[in-house]
Design an enzyme around this catalytic site. Structure first.
Site, PDB file in Angstrom:
ATOM      1  N   ASP A 265      -2.857   0.346  48.780  1.00  0.00           N
ATOM      2  CA  ASP A 265      -4.258   0.044  48.471  1.00  0.00           C
ATOM      3  C   ASP A 265      -4.432  -1.471  48.410  1.00  0.00           C
ATOM      4  OD1 ASP A 265      -3.063  -0.811  46.134  1.00  0.00           O
ATOM      5  OD2 ASP A 265      -4.256   0.446  44.802  1.00  0.00           O
TER       6      ASP A 265
ATOM      7  N   ASP B   1      -8.916  -0.834  44.527  1.00  0.00           N
ATOM      8  CA  ASP B   1      -9.062  -0.824  43.062  1.00  0.00           C
ATOM      9  C   ASP B   1      -9.747  -2.104  42.620  1.00  0.00           C
ATOM     10  OD1 ASP B   1      -7.703   1.578  42.863  1.00  0.00           O
ATOM     11  OD2 ASP B   1      -5.783   0.665  42.296  1.00  0.00           O
TER      12      ASP B   1
ATOM     13  N   ASP C  71      -5.879  -4.322  45.592  1.00  0.00           N
ATOM     14  CA  ASP C  71      -6.311  -4.446  44.195  1.00  0.00           C
ATOM     15  C   ASP C  71      -7.009  -5.783  43.962  1.00  0.00           C
ATOM     16  OD1 ASP C  71      -4.577  -2.069  43.099  1.00  0.00           O
ATOM     17  OD2 ASP C  71      -3.159  -3.317  44.224  1.00  0.00           O
TER      18      ASP C  71
END
Ligand code: CTP
Ligand code: MN
Ligand code: MN
Length: 463
Positions: free
Chosen positions: A296, A387, A298
């Site tokens: 992902d 995120d 962040d």
């Protein structure tokens, strides 16, 4: 005498960079034994010719006094203990080894870059640790995680059991696996895990966004072994998160690369600054540690001027903006439970209290600066996990340190604070239990200083 080395702390590193090691004839040291010097050379991966003389500084001083090389005598010779992995030095005597610089049991006292010299071993430990994690056996999992972490910090590859002497966090079970790999090139235990039905199923099921151990366990017990059977089963109920996980499965399992992460960063910064012009947006997680890929991307967001109300609204405004543009494929906003005077958590793996959101964004290929044109037919975008964390401005250093990782580095920072400093650290604060005060910090450097630790750069935290 053609060239001369003086291994004494910092100067030696500079010297090694400029001297050709195969032309070195004399190595001179002050307050080090011959074994020290040889081990040091080996740790630095420097192959000096086997012909050099290992001498005490007194020889060099006498030479300088005489204005020419003086005859080498026994009193000049450095002492080398017998060690089969080191090349023998003529005329050397045998004495017990002096301790080399000790490797800490805490990852926060080691520098761990992405240059892993022991991947063969650490991959094996990661698999064994994961297998115990799937079986919720923390007691067996932890030693393998710590062992993987410490081997990642070594500056040399392990080739024999002699090389692991004095290295912390290597218990008997771990040593057994290392021995197997040294002898056979692979571990029979790891091989068994990779063929294990339960391990294979858990690995597959938990690769779906939104599927944790509980769900994987349930599906495994129900007899499922493939994702296609699970997806098409009419009796199963899926959460919103799992539905998104299945829908974007292919994109999400193919890792995010740096070009994609940079493109997402532009999207995030543009949207955040549109609503809060003074906001600071920092990419955290693996990409801040220098990784080239991640599962992902962040980000930490904070604003020096925003009111509490503006701070709370930002993630809602940003995600609504993306929703209107059709870019928001999944969104879960977790509201803040942060309290100013709450003591830091005692648990090493506790989740933080900041407002945050877990997203899947649609990233158009046109926004990605990339050489490779690995496009899927008829689809000009990729689903990316993102995120976002929003934190109060005065906590930004703690939040940044906490969200930069790695997970093992964070665990050891907290463990170090608790056991070595009688302090409590988490993503929000640092509390000194002896003085009964919160220690404030404007930067990560200040947090390390409060803990009495040398500063470790983000790219050295890949523990
Ligand atoms: N983290 C946290 N609380 C969470 C999730 C993550 O404090 N609820 C921290 C962890 O310390 C972790 C960091 O944020 O090290 C980044 O988490 P994650 O994205 O899961 O890991 P990365 O190190 O970025 O690895 P990857 O490249 O796989 O994303
Ligand atoms: Mn990450
Ligand atoms: Mn993350």
């Amino acid at each position: 005498m053609s060239e001369c080395w003086v291994p004494a702390g910092a100067t030696v590193c500079e010297l090694c960079g400029t001297f050709k090691s195969d032309s070195v004839t004399h190595i001179v040291a002050e307050n080090n034994s011959g074994s020290d010097v040889l081990e040091w050379l080996q740790l630095q991966n420097i192959k000096a010719s086997s012909e050099f003389e290992l001498l005490d500084i007194s020889w060099l001083i006498e030479c300088m006094g005489a204005g020419k090389p003086v005859e080498m005598a026994g009193r000049h010779q450095l002492v080398v203990r017998r060690n089969p992995s080191l090349s023998p030095v003529p005329g050397s005597q045998t004495v017990p080894p002096p301790p080399m610089q000790k490797i800490s049991q805490y990852a926060c006292q080691r520098r761990t870059t992405l240059n892993n010299h022991n991947q063969l071993f650490t991959d094996a430990f990661d698999i064994l640790a994961e297998n115990y994690e799937f079986r919720e056996n923390e007691v067996s999992c932890l030693p393998f995680m710590r062992a993987a972490s410490v081997l990642k910090s070594l500056s040399f590859p392990i080739v024999s059991m002699k090389d692991i002497e004095g290295i912390p966090c290597l218990g008997d079970k771990v040593k057994c696996v290392i021995e197997g790999i040294i002898e056979d090139g692979e571990s029979s235990e790891v091989k068994a895990v990779l063929n294990d039905e339960r391990y294979k199923s858990f690995k597959l099921f938990t690769s779906v966004f939104g599927v944790g151990l509980k769900t994987a366990e349930k599906w495994f017990r129900m007899g499922f072994r493939t994702l296609s059977k699970i997806k098409s089963d009419k009796s199963l109920r899926f959460t919103h998160m799992q539905k998104a996980g299945f829908l974007y499965y292919e994109d999400l399992v193919s890792c995010v690369n740096r070009a994609e992460a940079e493109a997402v960063s532009m999207l995030v910064k543009e949207a955040v600054v549109a609503f809060l012009p003074d906001a600071l947006v920092t990419m955290t997680g693996g990409f801040r540690r220098g990784k080239m890929t991640g599962h992902d991307v962040d980000f930490l967001i904070t604003s020096p001027e925003a009111t509490e109300e503006e701070e709370q609204q930002l993630l809602h405004k940003v995600t609504n903006f993306w929703r209107q543009q059709g870019l928001l494929l999944y969104c879960d906003i977790i509201e803040s439970t942060f309290e100013k005077f709450k003591l830091p958590s005692r648990k090493v793996d506790a989740l933080d209290h900041f407002q945050k959101c877990f997203l899947i964004l649609k990233l158009h290929r046109g926004l990605v600066r990339s050489e490779e044109s690995g496009q899927q037919e008829g689809k000009d975008w990729k689903a990316i996990r993102v995120d976002l964390v929003m934190c109060p401005y005065e906590r930004r250093a703690f939040a940044l340190l906490g969200w930069t990782g790695s997970r093992q580095f964070e665990r050891d920072l907290r463990r170090y604070a608790t056991h070595e400093r009688k302090m409590m650290l988490d993503n929000h604060a640092l509390y000194d239990k002896t003085k009964r005060v919160f220690l404030e910090a404007e930067s990560e450097e200040e947090i390390f200083a409060h803990l009495g630790l040398d500063y470790i750069e983000p790219w050295e935290r890949n523990a």
